[in-house]
Design a protein around this motif. Structure first.
Motif, PDB file in Angstrom:
ATOM      1  N   GLN A   1      -0.893   0.620   9.118  1.00 38.01           N
ATOM      2  CA  GLN A   1      -0.879   1.829   9.954  1.00 38.01           C
ATOM      3  C   GLN A   1      -1.878   1.708  11.102  1.00 38.01           C
ATOM      4  O   GLN A   1      -1.591   2.105  12.235  1.00 38.01           O
ATOM      5  CB  GLN A   1      -1.209   3.053   9.104  1.00 38.01           C
ATOM      6  CG  GLN A   1      -1.183   4.365   9.885  1.00 38.01           C
ATOM      7  CD  GLN A   1      -1.430   5.560   8.999  1.00 38.01           C
ATOM      8  OE1 GLN A   1      -1.203   5.520   7.800  1.00 38.01           O
ATOM      9  NE2 GLN A   1      -1.916   6.634   9.608  1.00 38.01           N
TER      10      GLN A   1
ATOM     11  N   LYS B   1      -2.108   3.546  -4.620  1.00 38.39           N
ATOM     12  CA  LYS B   1      -2.462   2.975  -3.333  1.00 38.39           C
ATOM     13  C   LYS B   1      -3.567   1.939  -3.517  1.00 38.39           C
ATOM     14  O   LYS B   1      -4.499   2.145  -4.291  1.00 38.39           O
ATOM     15  CB  LYS B   1      -2.929   4.069  -2.370  1.00 38.39           C
ATOM     16  CG  LYS B   1      -1.802   4.804  -1.665  1.00 38.39           C
ATOM     17  CD  LYS B   1      -2.340   5.621  -0.490  1.00 38.39           C
ATOM     18  CE  LYS B   1      -1.169   6.184   0.334  1.00 38.39           C
ATOM     19  NZ  LYS B   1      -1.666   6.892   1.533  1.00 38.39           N
TER      20      LYS B   1
ATOM     21  N   LYS C   1      10.400  -0.478   4.126  1.00 31.04           N
ATOM     22  CA  LYS C   1       9.909   0.880   4.336  1.00 31.04           C
ATOM     23  C   LYS C   1       8.781   0.900   5.370  1.00 31.04           C
ATOM     24  O   LYS C   1       8.701   1.811   6.203  1.00 31.04           O
ATOM     25  CB  LYS C   1       9.425   1.462   3.009  1.00 31.04           C
ATOM     26  CG  LYS C   1       9.029   2.924   3.103  1.00 31.04           C
ATOM     27  CD  LYS C   1       8.663   3.479   1.737  1.00 31.04           C
ATOM     28  CE  LYS C   1       8.229   4.937   1.853  1.00 31.04           C
ATOM     29  NZ  LYS C   1       7.839   5.493   0.540  1.00 31.04           N
ATOM     30  N   GLN C   2       7.903  -0.108   5.338  1.00 32.81           N
ATOM     31  CA  GLN C   2       6.798  -0.188   6.300  1.00 32.81           C
ATOM     32  C   GLN C   2       7.338  -0.351   7.724  1.00 32.81           C
ATOM     33  O   GLN C   2       6.880   0.310   8.665  1.00 32.81           O
ATOM     34  CB  GLN C   2       5.873  -1.362   5.960  1.00 32.81           C
ATOM     35  CG  GLN C   2       5.146  -1.231   4.641  1.00 32.81           C
ATOM     36  CD  GLN C   2       3.866  -0.427   4.747  1.00 32.81           C
ATOM     37  OE1 GLN C   2       3.448  -0.043   5.835  1.00 32.81           O
ATOM     38  NE2 GLN C   2       3.234  -0.173   3.617  1.00 32.81           N
TER      39      GLN C   2
ATOM     40  N   LEU D   1       9.436  -2.539  -0.268  1.00 38.22           N
ATOM     41  CA  LEU D   1       8.125  -2.212   0.309  1.00 38.22           C
ATOM     42  C   LEU D   1       8.068  -2.493   1.804  1.00 38.22           C
ATOM     43  O   LEU D   1       7.664  -1.645   2.605  1.00 38.22           O
ATOM     44  CB  LEU D   1       7.043  -3.040  -0.396  1.00 38.22           C
ATOM     45  CG  LEU D   1       6.405  -2.480  -1.660  1.00 38.22           C
ATOM     46  CD1 LEU D   1       5.570  -3.552  -2.330  1.00 38.22           C
ATOM     47  CD2 LEU D   1       5.533  -1.279  -1.339  1.00 38.22           C
TER      48      LEU D   1
ATOM     49  N   ASN E   1       0.833  -1.199   0.000  1.00 36.05           N
ATOM     50  CA  ASN E   1       0.000   0.000   0.000  1.00 36.05           C
ATOM     51  C   ASN E   1       0.871   1.254   0.000  1.00 36.05           C
ATOM     52  O   ASN E   1       0.651   2.175   0.773  1.00 36.05           O
ATOM     53  CB  ASN E   1      -0.936  -0.005   1.222  1.00 36.05           C
ATOM     54  CG  ASN E   1      -2.104   0.940   1.058  1.00 36.05           C
ATOM     55  OD1 ASN E   1      -2.735   0.966   0.011  1.00 36.05           O
ATOM     56  ND2 ASN E   1      -2.396   1.727   2.078  1.00 36.05           N
ATOM     57  N   ASP E   2       1.883   1.253  -0.883  1.00 35.11           N
ATOM     58  CA  ASP E   2       2.833   2.364  -0.899  1.00 35.11           C
ATOM     59  C   ASP E   2       2.844   2.997  -2.284  1.00 35.11           C
ATOM     60  O   ASP E   2       3.360   2.432  -3.247  1.00 35.11           O
ATOM     61  CB  ASP E   2       4.230   1.858  -0.541  1.00 35.11           C
ATOM     62  CG  ASP E   2       5.207   2.991  -0.271  1.00 35.11           C
ATOM     63  OD1 ASP E   2       5.255   3.917  -1.110  1.00 35.11           O
ATOM     64  OD2 ASP E   2       5.898   2.956   0.749  1.00 35.11           O
ATOM     65  N   GLU E   3       2.267   4.164  -2.377  1.00 40.23           N
ATOM     66  CA  GLU E   3       2.139   4.839  -3.663  1.00 40.23           C
ATOM     67  C   GLU E   3       3.488   5.247  -4.230  1.00 40.23           C
ATOM     68  O   GLU E   3       3.697   5.238  -5.454  1.00 40.23           O
ATOM     69  CB  GLU E   3       1.239   6.069  -3.508  1.00 40.23           C
ATOM     70  CG  GLU E   3       0.859   6.726  -4.824  1.00 40.23           C
ATOM     71  CD  GLU E   3      -0.179   7.821  -4.639  1.00 40.23           C
ATOM     72  OE1 GLU E   3      -0.750   8.272  -5.640  1.00 40.23           O
ATOM     73  OE2 GLU E   3      -0.413   8.227  -3.477  1.00 40.23           O
ATOM     74  N   SER E   4       4.450   5.545  -3.383  1.00 48.67           N
ATOM     75  CA  SER E   4       5.751   6.008  -3.862  1.00 48.67           C
ATOM     76  C   SER E   4       6.520   4.901  -4.571  1.00 48.67           C
ATOM     77  O   SER E   4       7.354   5.169  -5.440  1.00 48.67           O
ATOM     78  CB  SER E   4       6.588   6.549  -2.692  1.00 48.67           C
ATOM     79  OG  SER E   4       6.907   5.503  -1.777  1.00 48.67           O
TER      80      SER E   4
ATOM     81  N   SER F   1      -4.639   2.489   5.423  1.00 50.35           N
ATOM     82  CA  SER F   1      -3.584   1.486   5.486  1.00 50.35           C
ATOM     83  C   SER F   1      -3.829   0.520   6.645  1.00 50.35           C
ATOM     84  O   SER F   1      -3.847   0.941   7.816  1.00 50.35           O
ATOM     85  CB  SER F   1      -2.223   2.157   5.676  1.00 50.35           C
ATOM     86  OG  SER F   1      -1.241   1.199   6.005  1.00 50.35           O
TER      87      SER F   1
END
Length: 409
Positions: free
Chosen positions: A48, A40, A80-81, A77, A32-35, A45
């Motif tokens: 989150q 998304k 980063k989470q 991914l 769920n990471d747009e970058s 999230s």
């Protein structure tokens, strides 16, 4: 699927009366990471929400199917989470083949700062014990990349498909070409040489080197090998059809009789001995319809049906490199590809060079680029339009094709 109204944590008791609160997520909850992905998947999230609820450890239960070098994306991914929420993360992935899908395992542990601290085996079951509080790396199994990973995925997918479906063995039409050679080598690694049967089916247009290359391959692999000529069957079929073809010059109809007779031979052996027919067509051919319906498309599993032609060459060289010898004959790799359905035929009589074809197909099919976008990248407009037309027109063939092991995105 509908999202739940809230999140709940699992509480795990530890020694000394302590507990740890675990936030459990399922597979793409982490994607769920747009970058990184460019979009998304969810407006909210799930991970989150788990962090906000007080999770001290993330555990992600995944059935994440393999595609070429996908684990690189996973690491970026998931790391980063973990770093974003300052919570260690355990990615626990399925392993094994299930119809077209291949699950590659590679379960991975991430520290609270997003670093990979432990990694389990790829393409095999494994048990990995991790200290999530440790700051140093623990057991780190390698994840094969490129053609090495592709080969491992094909082997695992073939093994599980054949075994789970209960077939005693497989049969492959060996043409002396690279596609059937790679298919046979994968099958031997997956099932053992005693369960793989090769058949050469020469016609009047088959060159001597094609039969010799097929025989050499079978000897190198140590598999059962038979030669069943289709020349007389072809003559009978042509003779019986001649009255109905009167006044028309020979064309693709007569050529495809040969491919369909070969399909008849292989399916007859399949019925008689309980062998699964492995088709040998690659992704590039299937995409543009350069294959014969009810001919070379006959079979139960397309081992390399999602492998572009140029990657077939890379896998062939990988097979020889791993063996330390030319299991796949050098002449098979170096000679121009040909269906050998008419004199002096080559694939490039009908198709552009495979490196160009694969590049356009990748952009059109996998990246979903428009014709105009592909042309803007410097490709010839007529060639792009011709290929796009072939891809669109041949959907009816792909609908009837054997399932392909999925190895690309």
């Amino acid at each position: 699927f509908e999202p739940g109204p809230d999140v709940q944590l699992a509480t795990l008791p530890l020694a000394g009366g302590r507990t740890v609160r675990i936030g459990i997520s399922i597979c793409e909850d982490l994607w769920n990471d747009e970058s990184i992905l460019g979009r998304k998947l969810y407006t909210v999230s799930p991970v989150q929400k788990l962090a906000e609820a007080g999770a001290e450890l993330f555990v992600n239960l995944s059935a994440s199917p393999y595609w070429l070098d996908k684990h690189d994306t996973r690491v970026a991914l998931f790391g980063k989470q973990a770093a974003m929420h300052r919570i260690p993360l355990l990615f626990v992935n399925q392993v094994g083949g299930n119809d077209e899908l291949v699950f590659d395992g590679v379960s991975t542990a991430f520290s609270a700062d997003g670093r990979v601290i432990a990694q389990a085996r790829a393409f095999a079951e494994d048990l990995l014990v991790v200290d999530t509080a440790a700051t140093t790396s623990q057991r780190m199994e390698t994840c094969p990349r490129g053609e090495e990973g592709l080969y491992e995925a094909l082997v695992l997918g073939t093994r599980d498909y054949v075994n789970k479906c209960g077939f005693r063995g497989v049969v492959i039409g060996l043409s002396g070409g690279i596609d059937s050679a790679v298919t046979a080598a994968v099958a031997v690694e997956a099932l053992g040489r005693d369960r793989v049967h090769g058949v050469a089916m020469p016609s009047r247009y088959s060159s001597d080197h094609s039969v010799n290359d097929a025989k050499e391959l079978a000897e190198n692999l140590g598999i059962d090998f038979q030669i069943i000529p289709i020349g007389r069957m072809h003559e009978v079929a042509e003779r019986e059809l001649t009255p109905f073809f009167a006044g028309r010059a020979p064309d693709i109809a007569e050529e495809n009789i040969q491919a369909r007779l070969r399909g008849l031979v292989l399916m007859s052996l399949s019925n008689k001995f309980g062998w699964l027919v492995l088709t040998t067509g690659n992704k590039s051919e299937l995409a543009v319809g350069y294959c014969t319906l009810y001919g070379d498309m006959c079979g139960g599993l397309a081992v390399i049906g999602d492998v572009p032609k140029m990657w077939v060459y890379r896998v062939a060289n990988c097979i020889n490199r791993r063996a330390g010898r030319p299991v796949i004959p050098t002449s098979t790799i170096t000679k121009p590809p040909s269906a050998e359905l008419r004199p002096n035929q080559t694939d490039q009589d009908s198709l552009p060079p495979y490196d160009l074809l694969d590049d356009i197909l990748h952009r059109y099919v996998e990246e979903e680029r428009s014709i105009e976008e592909i042309v803007a990248k410097g490709c010839d407009e007529k060639t792009v339009r011709d290929i796009a037309r072939l891809v669109d027109r041949n959907e009816y063939k792909r609908k009837q094709a054997a399932p392909s092991l999925k190895v690309t995105s």
